[in-house]
Design an enzyme around this catalytic site. Structure first.
Site, PDB file in Angstrom:
ATOM      1  N   LYS A  79      -6.180  14.286  -7.482  1.00 15.21           N
ATOM      2  CA  LYS A  79      -5.504  14.224  -8.653  1.00 15.21           C
ATOM      3  C   LYS A  79      -4.642  15.168  -8.999  1.00 15.21           C
ATOM      4  CE  LYS A  79      -5.491  10.706 -10.439  1.00 15.21           C
ATOM      5  NZ  LYS A  79      -4.395   9.405 -10.231  1.00 15.21           N
ATOM      6  N   VAL A  99     -18.573   4.662 -16.406  1.00 20.23           N
ATOM      7  CA  VAL A  99     -19.883   4.512 -16.864  1.00 20.23           C
ATOM      8  C   VAL A  99     -20.057   3.556 -17.950  1.00 20.23           C
ATOM      9  CG1 VAL A  99     -19.633   6.354 -18.748  1.00 20.23           C
ATOM     10  CG2 VAL A  99     -21.915   5.650 -17.992  1.00 20.23           C
ATOM     11  N   ASP A 116       0.760  -1.235   0.065  1.00 24.50           N
ATOM     12  CA  ASP A 116       0.070   0.049  -0.053  1.00 24.50           C
ATOM     13  C   ASP A 116       0.945   1.140  -0.062  1.00 24.50           C
ATOM     14  OD1 ASP A 116      -3.140   0.641   1.781  1.00 24.50           O
ATOM     15  OD2 ASP A 116      -1.731   2.072   0.891  1.00 24.50           O
ATOM     16  N   TYR A 158     -11.896  14.519  -5.569  1.00 24.77           N
ATOM     17  CA  TYR A 158     -11.216  13.424  -6.272  1.00 24.77           C
ATOM     18  C   TYR A 158     -10.327  14.250  -7.306  1.00 24.77           C
ATOM     19  CZ  TYR A 158      -9.872  10.406 -10.273  1.00 24.77           C
ATOM     20  OH  TYR A 158      -9.188   9.360 -11.151  1.00 24.77           O
TER      21      TYR A 158
HETATM   22  C1  UD1 Z   1     -14.293  11.292 -13.786  1.00 23.36           C
HETATM   23  C2  UD1 Z   1     -13.193  11.965 -14.540  1.00 23.36           C
HETATM   24  C3  UD1 Z   1     -12.125  11.186 -15.047  1.00 23.36           C
HETATM   25  C4  UD1 Z   1     -11.746  10.102 -14.193  1.00 23.36           C
HETATM   26  C5  UD1 Z   1     -12.806   9.427 -13.499  1.00 23.36           C
HETATM   27  C6  UD1 Z   1     -12.631   8.425 -12.411  1.00 23.36           C
HETATM   28  C7  UD1 Z   1     -14.146  14.117 -15.425  1.00 23.36           C
HETATM   29  C8  UD1 Z   1     -14.430  14.748 -16.701  1.00 23.36           C
HETATM   30  N1  UD1 Z   1     -13.611  13.026 -15.561  1.00 23.36           N
HETATM   31  O1  UD1 Z   1     -14.995  10.728 -14.859  1.00 23.36           O
HETATM   32  O2  UD1 Z   1     -10.702  11.841 -15.443  1.00 23.36           O
HETATM   33  O3  UD1 Z   1     -10.796   9.309 -14.474  1.00 23.36           O
HETATM   34  O4  UD1 Z   1     -13.892  10.408 -12.916  1.00 23.36           O
HETATM   35  O5  UD1 Z   1     -13.525   7.683 -11.858  1.00 23.36           O
HETATM   36  O6  UD1 Z   1     -14.312  14.565 -14.391  1.00 23.36           O
HETATM   37  N2  UD1 Z   1     -23.201   7.931 -15.265  1.00 23.36           N
HETATM   38  C9  UD1 Z   1     -24.208   7.651 -15.485  1.00 23.36           C
HETATM   39  N3  UD1 Z   1     -24.819   6.250 -15.174  1.00 23.36           N
HETATM   40  C10 UD1 Z   1     -23.768   5.543 -14.448  1.00 23.36           C
HETATM   41  C11 UD1 Z   1     -22.566   5.948 -14.069  1.00 23.36           C
HETATM   42  C12 UD1 Z   1     -22.463   7.124 -14.398  1.00 23.36           C
HETATM   43  O7  UD1 Z   1     -25.228   8.413 -16.162  1.00 23.36           O
HETATM   44  O8  UD1 Z   1     -24.409   4.382 -13.969  1.00 23.36           O
HETATM   45  C13 UD1 Z   1     -22.790   9.216 -15.821  1.00 23.36           C
HETATM   46  C14 UD1 Z   1     -22.034  10.104 -14.712  1.00 23.36           C
HETATM   47  O9  UD1 Z   1     -22.813  10.645 -13.821  1.00 23.36           O
HETATM   48  C15 UD1 Z   1     -21.132  10.967 -15.715  1.00 23.36           C
HETATM   49  C16 UD1 Z   1     -20.760  10.187 -16.578  1.00 23.36           C
HETATM   50  O10 UD1 Z   1     -21.535   9.078 -16.536  1.00 23.36           O
HETATM   51  O11 UD1 Z   1     -21.939  12.190 -16.027  1.00 23.36           O
HETATM   52  C17 UD1 Z   1     -19.544   9.508 -16.523  1.00 23.36           C
HETATM   53  O12 UD1 Z   1     -19.191   9.289 -15.275  1.00 23.36           O
HETATM   54  P1  UD1 Z   1     -18.172   8.287 -14.954  1.00 23.36           P
HETATM   55  O13 UD1 Z   1     -17.600   7.183 -15.992  1.00 23.36           O
HETATM   56  O14 UD1 Z   1     -17.936   8.094 -13.281  1.00 23.36           O
HETATM   57  O15 UD1 Z   1     -16.799   9.282 -15.354  1.00 23.36           O
HETATM   58  P2  UD1 Z   1     -16.434  11.036 -14.744  1.00 23.36           P
HETATM   59  O16 UD1 Z   1     -17.228  11.251 -13.633  1.00 23.36           O
HETATM   60  O17 UD1 Z   1     -16.855  11.525 -16.074  1.00 23.36           O
END
Ligand code: UD1
Length: 312
Positions: free
Chosen positions: A146, A186, A54, A142
């Site tokens: 980072k 996502v 860790d 977050y």
């Molecule tokens: C963010 C960061 C990215 C980082 C990541 C780590 C930004 C632009 N990007 O990604 O650099 O590596 O976090 O986890 O800030 N969503 C849905 N349904 C779901 C899951 C997610 O609609 O079931 C939506 C989220 O609300 C978001 C989008 O999908 O609007 C992307 O989400 P996610 O994949 O978690 O990534 P970011 O938050 O964009």
């Protein structure tokens, strides 16, 4: 003695970099604490020396860095909503861990550390595409964590002469990304659900857009960053992405075809800390590394669906 270290080697990005190094015949050490990394992600990496440890523990960082020339620092506690729920843990595993690693790397004579930065550093400013000379504007714990670690990287180049390179990744996806957690990316979640015939949830109206970057492009950028001349890249920070973006609604449409499941997304309230649009300018990585995306979004999505169909 291994030449390369990969932190977060049981995570999706770390294991992919380790696999590419091993495929080139390089000697690799990996470290992971399995908080989010998966033991099964180490399958196929048997040639890698593995340390369970860790990075919040300085002694584990020393063990990891011993004899290493180049380190790829992919370990982190990813996810914006996870950091909203527990900012202390995100800080420990993103900031403290990075500082410990840099201290140990410098002490051990590691030549270069390459760091997995995050596009979240740009925050919710309207200007697109995001360029590296824009002021950062983190809007989640977050993103703060980072970004703070990015600053440590640059300072270690400047103050201690360690060669450092920060690659700001934009929404990386592909095989081996864990689709099982509420905190997963996502695309991993949507692929798993739609292959299982489940309707995905979209937070917000689905018109938010991202520069989704297939894993092979990120691995490619890391290998270039390891080989680039120090005078060109040390102390630098650059975007790693594709330079194009797509909305969640468009993705669900593409996945309907790829999974043969006619999903009807459930729309829910937007997540706090969420960003509306994200799109990278990738000229700097082209200039400094000769980086060009190797795999398009559509091809990457196809390969990813194929992998989840058989591999998870
Ligand atoms: C963010 C960061 C990215 C980082 C990541 C780590 C930004 C632009 N990007 O990604 O650099 O590596 O976090 O986890 O800030 N969503 C849905 N349904 C779901 C899951 C997610 O609609 O079931 C939506 C989220 O609300 C978001 C989008 O999908 O609007 C992307 O989400 P996610 O994949 O978690 O990534 P970011 O938050 O964009």
């Amino acid at each position: 003695m291994p030449r390369y270290l990969v932190t977060g080697a049981a995570g999706f990005i770390g294991r992919s970099i380790a696999a590419a190094l091993l495929a080139r015949g390089e000697s690799v050490r990996g470290i992971d604490n399995f908080i989010t990394g998966r033991r099964t992600n180490l399958d196929g990496l048997e040639a890698m020396e593995f340390v369970e440890g860790d990075l919040t523990q300085p002694a584990d960082c020393e063990k990891a860095c011993h004899g290493i020339e180049i380190a790829f620092h992919e370990a982190a506690l990813a996810s914006v909503p996870r950091s909203v729920a527990n900012p202390g843990a995100t800080n420990a595993h993103c900031v403290d861990a990075t500082l410990n690693l840099l201290v140990a790397a410098h002490a051990a004579g590691v030549r270069r550390v390459i760091y997995a930065g995050s596009s979240s550093a740009y925050g919710d400013t309207p200007a697109l595409p995001k360029r590296e000379d824009m002021l950062p504007n983190p809007i989640s714990p977050y993103a703060v964590a980072k970004l703070a670690a990015e600053h440590y990287m640059r300072v270690f180049a400047r103050v201690y002469g360690l060669e450092t390179v920060v690659l700001r990744y934009f929404n990386v996806f592909g095989p081996y990304q864990d689709p099982t957690s509420h905190y997963s990316g996502v695309l991993a979640i949507f692929c798993r659900m739609m292959l299982a015939g489940e309707h995905p949830t979209i937070y917000g109206d689905g018109e938010q857009s991202r520069d989704f970057t297939y894993i092979d492009n990120v691995v490619h950028a890391n290998l270039l960053a390891a080989a680039a001349p120090a005078e060109k890249v040390s102390g630098s920070m650059m975007n790693v992405a594709t330079g194009s973006s797509i909305t969640l609604n468009q993705i669900v449409n593409l996945l309907r075809d790829l999974t043969d499941f006619n999903a009807v997304p459930v729309y829910a309230e937007s997540r706090s800390g969420d960003i509306r649009d994200s799109l990278a300018d990738i000229h700097l990585a082209k200039e400094l590394l000769g980086y060009e995306p190797q795999v398009s979004f559509r091809e990457g999505l196809k390969r990813t669906v194929d992998w989840y169909r058989t591999g998870f």
